[in-house]
Write a protein that holds these residues in place. Structure first.
Motif, PDB file in Angstrom:
ATOM      1  N   ARG A 358      12.743  27.302  35.291  1.00 43.23           N
ATOM      2  CA  ARG A 358      13.748  27.531  34.249  1.00 43.23           C
ATOM      3  C   ARG A 358      15.163  27.372  34.796  1.00 43.23           C
ATOM      4  O   ARG A 358      16.067  26.888  34.089  1.00 43.23           O
ATOM      5  N   ILE A 359      15.398  27.776  36.034  1.00 43.27           N
ATOM      6  CA  ILE A 359      16.731  27.628  36.618  1.00 43.27           C
ATOM      7  C   ILE A 359      17.080  26.151  36.759  1.00 43.27           C
ATOM      8  O   ILE A 359      18.187  25.715  36.413  1.00 43.27           O
ATOM      9  N   VAL A 360      16.158  25.356  37.264  1.00 46.03           N
ATOM     10  CA  VAL A 360      16.407  23.920  37.381  1.00 46.03           C
ATOM     11  C   VAL A 360      16.601  23.303  36.001  1.00 46.03           C
ATOM     12  O   VAL A 360      17.495  22.467  35.791  1.00 46.03           O
ATOM     13  N   GLN A 361      15.785  23.717  35.044  1.00 46.57           N
ATOM     14  CA  GLN A 361      15.900  23.177  33.687  1.00 46.57           C
ATOM     15  C   GLN A 361      17.266  23.492  33.080  1.00 46.57           C
ATOM     16  O   GLN A 361      17.922  22.626  32.486  1.00 46.57           O
ATOM     17  N   GLU A 362      17.739  24.720  33.244  1.00 49.87           N
ATOM     18  CA  GLU A 362      19.026  25.103  32.669  1.00 49.87           C
ATOM     19  C   GLU A 362      20.176  24.407  33.385  1.00 49.87           C
ATOM     20  O   GLU A 362      21.154  23.994  32.755  1.00 49.87           O
ATOM     21  N   ALA A 363      20.077  24.250  34.690  1.00 44.94           N
ATOM     22  CA  ALA A 363      21.136  23.565  35.438  1.00 44.94           C
ATOM     23  C   ALA A 363      21.247  22.103  35.020  1.00 44.94           C
ATOM     24  O   ALA A 363      22.357  21.578  34.847  1.00 44.94           O
ATOM     25  N   LEU A 364      20.113  21.443  34.821  1.00 44.94           N
ATOM     26  CA  LEU A 364      20.160  20.052  34.369  1.00 44.94           C
ATOM     27  C   LEU A 364      20.657  19.952  32.929  1.00 44.94           C
ATOM     28  O   LEU A 364      21.362  18.991  32.577  1.00 44.94           O
ATOM     29  N   SER A 365      20.307  20.912  32.094  1.00 47.36           N
ATOM     30  CA  SER A 365      20.819  20.919  30.723  1.00 47.36           C
ATOM     31  C   SER A 365      22.335  21.075  30.699  1.00 47.36           C
ATOM     32  O   SER A 365      23.032  20.411  29.921  1.00 47.36           O
ATOM     33  N   ASN A 366      22.864  21.925  31.577  1.00 48.75           N
ATOM     34  CA  ASN A 366      24.313  22.071  31.667  1.00 48.75           C
ATOM     35  C   ASN A 366      24.970  20.782  32.150  1.00 48.75           C
ATOM     36  O   ASN A 366      26.060  20.414  31.696  1.00 48.75           O
ATOM     37  N   ALA A 367      24.308  20.072  33.079  1.00 42.17           N
ATOM     38  CA  ALA A 367      24.861  18.802  33.559  1.00 42.17           C
ATOM     39  C   ALA A 367      24.887  17.771  32.428  1.00 42.17           C
ATOM     40  O   ALA A 367      25.857  17.018  32.280  1.00 42.17           O
ATOM     41  N   VAL A 383      10.745  27.641  52.442  1.00 40.85           N
ATOM     42  CA  VAL A 383      10.991  28.205  53.773  1.00 40.85           C
ATOM     43  C   VAL A 383      10.064  29.388  53.978  1.00 40.85           C
ATOM     44  O   VAL A 383       9.380  29.844  53.054  1.00 40.85           O
ATOM     45  N   LEU A 384      10.063  29.903  55.194  1.00 39.27           N
ATOM     46  CA  LEU A 384       9.128  30.972  55.524  1.00 39.27           C
ATOM     47  C   LEU A 384       9.391  32.236  54.712  1.00 39.27           C
ATOM     48  O   LEU A 384       8.466  32.935  54.316  1.00 39.27           O
ATOM     49  N   GLY A 385      10.659  32.523  54.441  1.00 36.18           N
ATOM     50  CA  GLY A 385      10.983  33.768  53.758  1.00 36.18           C
ATOM     51  C   GLY A 385      11.116  33.665  52.261  1.00 36.18           C
ATOM     52  O   GLY A 385      11.373  34.664  51.593  1.00 36.18           O
ATOM     53  N   GLY A 386      10.972  32.457  51.689  1.00 35.23           N
ATOM     54  CA  GLY A 386      11.102  32.362  50.240  1.00 35.23           C
ATOM     55  C   GLY A 386      11.282  30.931  49.789  1.00 35.23           C
ATOM     56  O   GLY A 386      10.823  29.977  50.445  1.00 35.23           O
ATOM     57  N   LEU A 387      11.991  30.788  48.686  1.00 35.40           N
ATOM     58  CA  LEU A 387      12.193  29.491  48.051  1.00 35.40           C
ATOM     59  C   LEU A 387      13.681  29.282  47.810  1.00 35.40           C
ATOM     60  O   LEU A 387      14.368  30.158  47.261  1.00 35.40           O
ATOM     61  N   GLY A 388      14.176  28.127  48.202  1.00 33.63           N
ATOM     62  CA  GLY A 388      15.570  27.775  47.980  1.00 33.63           C
ATOM     63  C   GLY A 388      15.696  26.688  46.932  1.00 33.63           C
ATOM     64  O   GLY A 388      14.901  25.741  46.902  1.00 33.63           O
ATOM     65  N   LEU A 389      16.682  26.825  46.068  1.00 29.38           N
ATOM     66  CA  LEU A 389      16.946  25.856  45.006  1.00 29.38           C
ATOM     67  C   LEU A 389      18.409  25.439  45.067  1.00 29.38           C
ATOM     68  O   LEU A 389      19.292  26.277  45.322  1.00 29.38           O
ATOM     69  N   ARG A 390      18.640  24.165  44.815  1.00 28.10           N
ATOM     70  CA  ARG A 390      20.016  23.674  44.746  1.00 28.10           C
ATOM     71  C   ARG A 390      20.063  22.517  43.763  1.00 28.10           C
ATOM     72  O   ARG A 390      19.343  21.529  43.917  1.00 28.10           O
ATOM     73  N   VAL A 391      20.890  22.674  42.753  1.00 26.66           N
ATOM     74  CA  VAL A 391      21.086  21.637  41.742  1.00 26.66           C
ATOM     75  C   VAL A 391      22.573  21.339  41.696  1.00 26.66           C
ATOM     76  O   VAL A 391      23.381  22.230  41.389  1.00 26.66           O
ATOM     77  N   VAL A 392      22.949  20.107  42.016  1.00 34.47           N
ATOM     78  CA  VAL A 392      24.354  19.732  42.060  1.00 34.47           C
ATOM     79  C   VAL A 392      24.532  18.440  41.276  1.00 34.47           C
ATOM     80  O   VAL A 392      23.693  17.540  41.339  1.00 34.47           O
ATOM     81  N   PRO A 404      30.253  25.488  22.567  1.00 39.21           N
ATOM     82  CA  PRO A 404      30.544  26.890  22.280  1.00 39.21           C
ATOM     83  C   PRO A 404      29.769  27.862  23.148  1.00 39.21           C
ATOM     84  O   PRO A 404      30.027  29.051  23.123  1.00 39.21           O
ATOM     85  N   GLY A 405      28.813  27.387  23.926  1.00 39.04           N
ATOM     86  CA  GLY A 405      27.953  28.298  24.672  1.00 39.04           C
ATOM     87  C   GLY A 405      28.326  28.431  26.120  1.00 39.04           C
ATOM     88  O   GLY A 405      27.464  28.387  26.989  1.00 39.04           O
ATOM     89  N   ALA A 406      29.610  28.543  26.439  1.00 33.43           N
ATOM     90  CA  ALA A 406      30.057  28.603  27.826  1.00 33.43           C
ATOM     91  C   ALA A 406      29.507  29.841  28.511  1.00 33.43           C
ATOM     92  O   ALA A 406      29.694  30.956  28.051  1.00 33.43           O
ATOM     93  N   GLY A 407      28.808  29.620  29.651  1.00 30.66           N
ATOM     94  CA  GLY A 407      28.337  30.736  30.448  1.00 30.66           C
ATOM     95  C   GLY A 407      27.001  31.304  30.048  1.00 30.66           C
ATOM     96  O   GLY A 407      26.464  32.172  30.731  1.00 30.66           O
ATOM     97  N   HIS A 408      26.413  30.868  28.926  1.00 34.63           N
ATOM     98  CA  HIS A 408      25.151  31.436  28.470  1.00 34.63           C
ATOM     99  C   HIS A 408      24.032  31.125  29.453  1.00 34.63           C
ATOM    100  O   HIS A 408      23.246  31.998  29.825  1.00 34.63           O
ATOM    101  N   GLY A 409      23.938  29.845  29.883  1.00 36.41           N
ATOM    102  CA  GLY A 409      22.886  29.472  30.810  1.00 36.41           C
ATOM    103  C   GLY A 409      23.048  30.112  32.174  1.00 36.41           C
ATOM    104  O   GLY A 409      22.064  30.514  32.802  1.00 36.41           O
ATOM    105  N   ILE A 410      24.290  30.223  32.646  1.00 34.60           N
ATOM    106  CA  ILE A 410      24.535  30.864  33.943  1.00 34.60           C
ATOM    107  C   ILE A 410      24.080  32.319  33.909  1.00 34.60           C
ATOM    108  O   ILE A 410      23.515  32.836  34.880  1.00 34.60           O
ATOM    109  N   THR A 411      24.320  32.989  32.777  1.00 29.10           N
ATOM    110  CA  THR A 411      23.881  34.381  32.652  1.00 29.10           C
ATOM    111  C   THR A 411      22.369  34.493  32.785  1.00 29.10           C
ATOM    112  O   THR A 411      21.850  35.387  33.464  1.00 29.10           O
TER     113      THR A 411
END
Length: 466
Positions: A358-367, A383-392, A404-411
């Motif tokens: 869902r985080i990747v989906q929302e980040a791409l939707s914002n892009a 990684v050994l201790g967890g999972l890292g995500l980066r969408v740029v 009109p929905g500024a910040g909704h996805g980030i929340t």
């Protein structure tokens, strides 16, 4: 007996209060306002504070002069006081009457200067000194004010109205009218030019009307600002609750699946052991009953947070294995995106997989929404201790439509990461794009488990743009 008498007196008082007409209550309220505005501590020390430097006009003044601009109102009042004194000398015949004309200018000027410290008291000084100024300045002029007192009293009322409120301005104007007409009637033959009270009332009404309009506009702006802040807070709170509700609905399927598995395993476990002891059978029965009860309560909770138009999804909740399909849909929508997977790919808890998707989906939707025509990159790091995500994503190259929905996805992203005790950062990049980076801690797999069912340790998978 005493209580009965007190009740009778209370009823009598209440009945008497109800007997008064609305006009009576209006008059009582008006007199109470008069006392509050003009008679209660009129000479209280209330110095005029410096002017705020946040205004649009003041912000354009150069830095060295801006700090002195805060005292601009004080300078205006001081200049008006000096002009009042000069007006007395310029408009009067000072031959042999220098002292009279000096006093006729100094008294109104003192009242004007006094508005900086004791505003309501300045009006009383101005209206109280008017008879004396009229006597000193009576030579050939209309009464009862004279030029200096005329100008000074209007300045006093204007400054006091600016510093107080419109109701005080109305009472000052009414008091000025009462004084002017009273003096005009009593001393109608004293002034050679007649009365200047009508002119005083006309020009003072104009000045007070402008001041009142400014007051009303300022209060309206302040109220609108407060309402906007309250609305923004309520909107953020509602957005937060909606995101938490959506997360709870999605996780319901994950939790319900686990509870169902527990119930089925507890029911089947006794048949896997030959001749199990009765205590063991009873323990598995208790586990199954508790799992079924927990599943029932979970469904009730879902009914509480479910919206009226909510429809349960037919397909299972997505995982990171479904990212390829998501990226294909995004590419078809017009966004060039590439994916990079690093580390030993392994199966993670379903809640982590769903939240990461869902985080990747929302980040791409914002892009897509805020950076049309740009390129994006999705990085998933095991990684050994967890999972890292980066969408740029890069800067937009097409027309950006207001959203009109500024910040909704980030929340929503932050709520998912906070639920998993992770960390997240989101912000603009140096080239004008946007970056979302998150880390979700996940317990390391036990040695008996296969750490890399899909890839070997250290492999790097990269999928280029379509």
């Amino acid at each position: 007996m005493t209580e009965t008498r007190a009740q009778t007196q209370t009823q009598t008082t209440t009945t008497g209060a109800k007997a008064h007409s609305p006009e009576f209550h209006l008059a009582v309220g008006a007199l109470r306002g008069l006392r509050q505005d003009l008679f209660k501590d009129p000479f209280a020390y209330r110095p005029l504070p410096p002017m705020s430097l946040d205004g649009p006009l003041v912000s354009r003044i150069p830095g060295r002069l801006r700090r002195h601009a805060a005292w601009f109102p004080h300078s205006v009042v001081g200049a008006a006081a000096v002009f009042t004194v000069l007006l007395a000398f310029m408009t009067g015949d000072t031959s042999g009457n220098e002292i009279f004309f000096a006093l006729s200018g100094l008294l109104p000027a003192a009242a004007v200067a006094m508005t900086l410290l004791r505003p309501v008291g300045a009006w009383w000084i101005s209206i109280g000194s008017a008879p004396l100024v009229g006597l000193l300045d009576r030579f050939g002029y209309e009464g009862p004010w004279g030029p200096a007192a005329f100008f000074g009293h209007i300045v006093v009322m204007t400054v006091v109205a600016v510093r107080t409120r419109p109701r005080t301005a109305a009472w000052m104007w009414a008091g000025t009218a009462a004084y002017g007409f009273l003096v005009s009637v009593v001393t109608s033959e004293y002034y050679m030019g007649g009365s200047d009270t009508p002119e005083m009332l006309f020009f003072s009404a104009l000045a007070l009307l402008v001041t009142t309009v400014m007051h009303v506009r300022r209060e309206a702006q302040a109220e609108v600002s407060v309402q906007r802040r309250v609305t923004a807070v309520e909107r953020d709170r509602r957005t937060l609750l909606e995101e938490r509700t959506n997360i709870a609905r999605e996780l319901h399927d994950v939790v319900a699946h686990h509870m169902s598995v527990v119930a089925i395993q507890a029911e089947a476990a006794p048949y896997r052991v030959e001749n199990p002891p009765p205590e063991l059978e009873q323990a598995f029965v208790t586990i199954r009953e508790n799992a079924v009860a927990a599943l029932t309560e979970l469904r009730r909770v879902l009914g509480v947070v479910r919206a009226e138009d909510y429809e349960a999804p037919d397909a299972p909740q997505p995982t990171l294995a479904d990212l390829g399909r998501l990226l294909e849909n995004v590419r078809e929508a017009g966004l060039t995106v590439e994916q990079a997977v690093t580390g030993a790919v392994r199966e993670l808890p379903q809640g982590v997989e769903l939240s990461a998707y869902r985080i990747v989906q929302e980040a791409l939707s914002n892009a897509l929404r805020h950076a049309p025509g740009s390129t994006a990159r999705v990085e998933v790091s095991y990684v050994l201790g967890g999972l890292g995500l980066r969408v740029v994503n890069g800067p937009p190259t097409g027309l950006v439509k207001p959203s009109p929905g500024a910040g909704h996805g980030i929340t929503g992203m932050r709520e998912r990461i906070a639920m998993l005790s992770g960390e997240m950062t989101a912000g603009a990049t140096a080239d004008g794009g946007y970056e979302v980076a998150a880390f979700v801690p996940v317990a390391a797999p036990r040695p008996s488990e296969d750490p890399a069912p899909h890839a070997t340790e250290g492999t790097v998978g990269t999928e280029g743009p379509a």
